[in-house]
Design an enzyme around this catalytic site. Sequence first.
Site, short mmCIF file in Angstrom:
data_model
loop_
_atom_site.label_atom_id
_atom_site.label_comp_id
_atom_site.label_asym_id
_atom_site.label_seq_id
_atom_site.Cartn_x
_atom_site.Cartn_y
_atom_site.Cartn_z
N HIS A 45 0.64 -1.20 0.03
CA HIS A 45 0.13 0.16 -0.03
C HIS A 45 0.88 1.27 0.02
O HIS A 45 0.59 2.12 -0.65
CB HIS A 45 -1.10 0.00 1.22
CG HIS A 45 -1.37 1.38 1.59
ND1 HIS A 45 -2.60 1.91 0.52
CD2 HIS A 45 -1.61 2.04 2.60
CE1 HIS A 45 -2.91 3.29 1.14
NE2 HIS A 45 -2.29 3.42 2.36
N HIS A 69 3.89 7.22 5.45
CA HIS A 69 2.64 7.75 5.91
C HIS A 69 1.83 6.98 6.77
O HIS A 69 1.18 7.88 7.55
CB HIS A 69 1.73 8.16 4.72
CG HIS A 69 0.96 7.26 4.12
ND1 HIS A 69 1.11 6.34 3.08
CD2 HIS A 69 -0.31 6.80 4.31
CE1 HIS A 69 0.35 5.67 2.69
NE2 HIS A 69 -0.54 5.86 3.59
N GLU A 73 0.94 6.16 12.56
CA GLU A 73 -0.48 5.23 12.66
C GLU A 73 -0.49 3.64 12.87
O GLU A 73 -0.90 3.34 14.01
CB GLU A 73 -1.26 5.70 11.78
CG GLU A 73 -2.57 4.99 11.72
CD GLU A 73 -3.58 5.96 12.27
OE1 GLU A 73 -3.25 7.06 12.36
OE2 GLU A 73 -4.56 5.36 12.73
N ASP A 74 0.18 3.01 12.13
CA ASP A 74 0.16 1.49 12.32
C ASP A 74 1.51 0.98 12.58
O ASP A 74 1.65 -0.48 12.74
CB ASP A 74 -0.35 0.96 11.04
CG ASP A 74 -1.69 1.63 10.60
OD1 ASP A 74 -2.54 1.65 11.30
OD2 ASP A 74 -1.77 1.97 9.45
N ASP A 137 -2.82 8.57 -1.07
CA ASP A 137 -3.29 7.38 -0.05
C ASP A 137 -4.72 7.07 -0.46
O ASP A 137 -4.90 5.89 -0.60
CB ASP A 137 -3.04 8.03 1.46
CG ASP A 137 -3.64 7.02 2.37
OD1 ASP A 137 -3.36 5.94 2.27
OD2 ASP A 137 -4.18 7.75 3.19
N ASP A 260 -20.45 16.12 -24.87
CA ASP A 260 -18.84 15.78 -24.58
C ASP A 260 -18.72 14.37 -24.05
O ASP A 260 -18.17 14.15 -23.14
CB ASP A 260 -18.44 16.68 -23.57
CG ASP A 260 -19.03 17.06 -22.45
OD1 ASP A 260 -20.15 16.41 -22.31
OD2 ASP A 260 -18.51 17.71 -21.33
MN MN Z 1 -2.54 4.72 4.16
#
Ligand code: MN
Length: 489
Positions: A45, A69, A73-74, A137, A260
């Site tokens: 990811h 990133h 967080e993880d 992300d 269009d």
């Molecule tokens: Mn992420």
Amino acid sequence: MFAKLIGLLDYIDEPNIKKIKKAYEFSKLSHDGQFRASGEPYVCHVLATAEIIAKWKLDAVSIISGLLHDTIEDGAVTRKDIEEEFGDEVALLVDGVTKVSHLKLKGTRTDKTIENLRKLILVMAKDLRVVLVKLADRLHNMRTLKYLPETKRKAIARETMEIYAPLAERMGMGEVKGELEDLAFKFLFEKEYQDLLKKSRQEYKKSEEHIKKMKRALLLDLVQKFDIICEIHGRRKHIYSLWKKLGRKSIDGDFSKVHDVVALRILVETKNDCYAALGIVHEHYKPVPNMGISDFIAQPKPNGYRSIHTKVFGPGNRVVEVQIRTYDMHQQAEYGAASHWAYSEAKSKDAGNTKLEAGVSVDENKLEWVKELVRWQEELKDSEKFLEAVKFDALSHRNFVFSPKGDVYDLPSGATPIDFACVIHTDLLWYIKSAKVNGNMVALDHELSSGDVVEILKSKNRILPNKGWLDFVVTQVAKRKIRSVYNLT
Ligand code: MN
């Protein structure tokens, strides 16, 4: 896995590629043993996120932040770890992305959501790359949304539709906005999406045949007769925006009224070529009366979009939209703020900078984007219906003002340059000589408004702050500071 990213980095120099490699190893280690809902190792990811950022041609700091990133967080990493390993610029970005991820932006527009949106704007205003990394992300999360359970899917799709797609639009990133909307559409309105997909196939095919004929005729003239170097493409309308258009009252589901479905897009090298190409198009195919030509080159859209649009009678008298722009304009229309950032890296030393005062320079492009964000929050504020519904007035009483460097400050309504000075620096109160707003001298009791660029002109030596300022300052911090000078309570 990593090789694919490396393959995209031909515009990055060797020392920075080394840093990117290091960030990859760091991220892989910190996500060790973690997996995505798809069953892939988690590092896939962050790699995909970094690849998207590299396709936008953003700088090494952005790519490294993309790789890192999710580590706070993880991955049980602290901001301090990142600062030590990769410097404070990267730490600021990763921390910013983490903060944005924590803001609950989904669901109905409650006061809390709006307050969070305001915070989001502030985080972004510090460094726009935060939002670019966040968009990358989100784009990858949307591309892999099918692996999540149904309930989560809907919530994320809604948040994407309500917040991130408009955000991408505000940033002038048309292509990203289009993809985010299409992906969200698919999960939010499954049946409508599938129906339209089936129906539109036929229409796309028909339109593309017309476009092919036009392309052949125009290319011959443009290149052979007029020596204009160009590319001509047929451009399919994004399915969500097609759905929205078909839903309009005046169109009522009638495909033949959407001009269009596939647009003809001509890319040329210079602005002059754009107008020359327009003339040639109209020589071949008559413009449709009253539908008009939109010249977004002479008058760009607020988000910076530039292009000429014209509607003409194509083969079989079918109305076709033609869009004409330079390669530069095209790059900007697709990747907006990202392409500005990529450009500004190269240009920042000369053309893009305006001197506001000796020693302080402002990147005009960057400031424009920040101002666009302010306009956005203004719109939120102006939406009366919405405000009435939630009876929330915090927004309508705040101003966002900027330092000449583009830093953003949130001040209450009625705030003056003195308030601004007290907020930006503890000691500045003692050095105020005069103030400029948007480049013009103003009185020190001048009321600031959202979007103003405020500059305090400093004296060389300390000056006693004026007691009379107490009559007009509005922030607690300014009142407190001035009072303390005169030992007032
Ligand atoms: Mn992420």
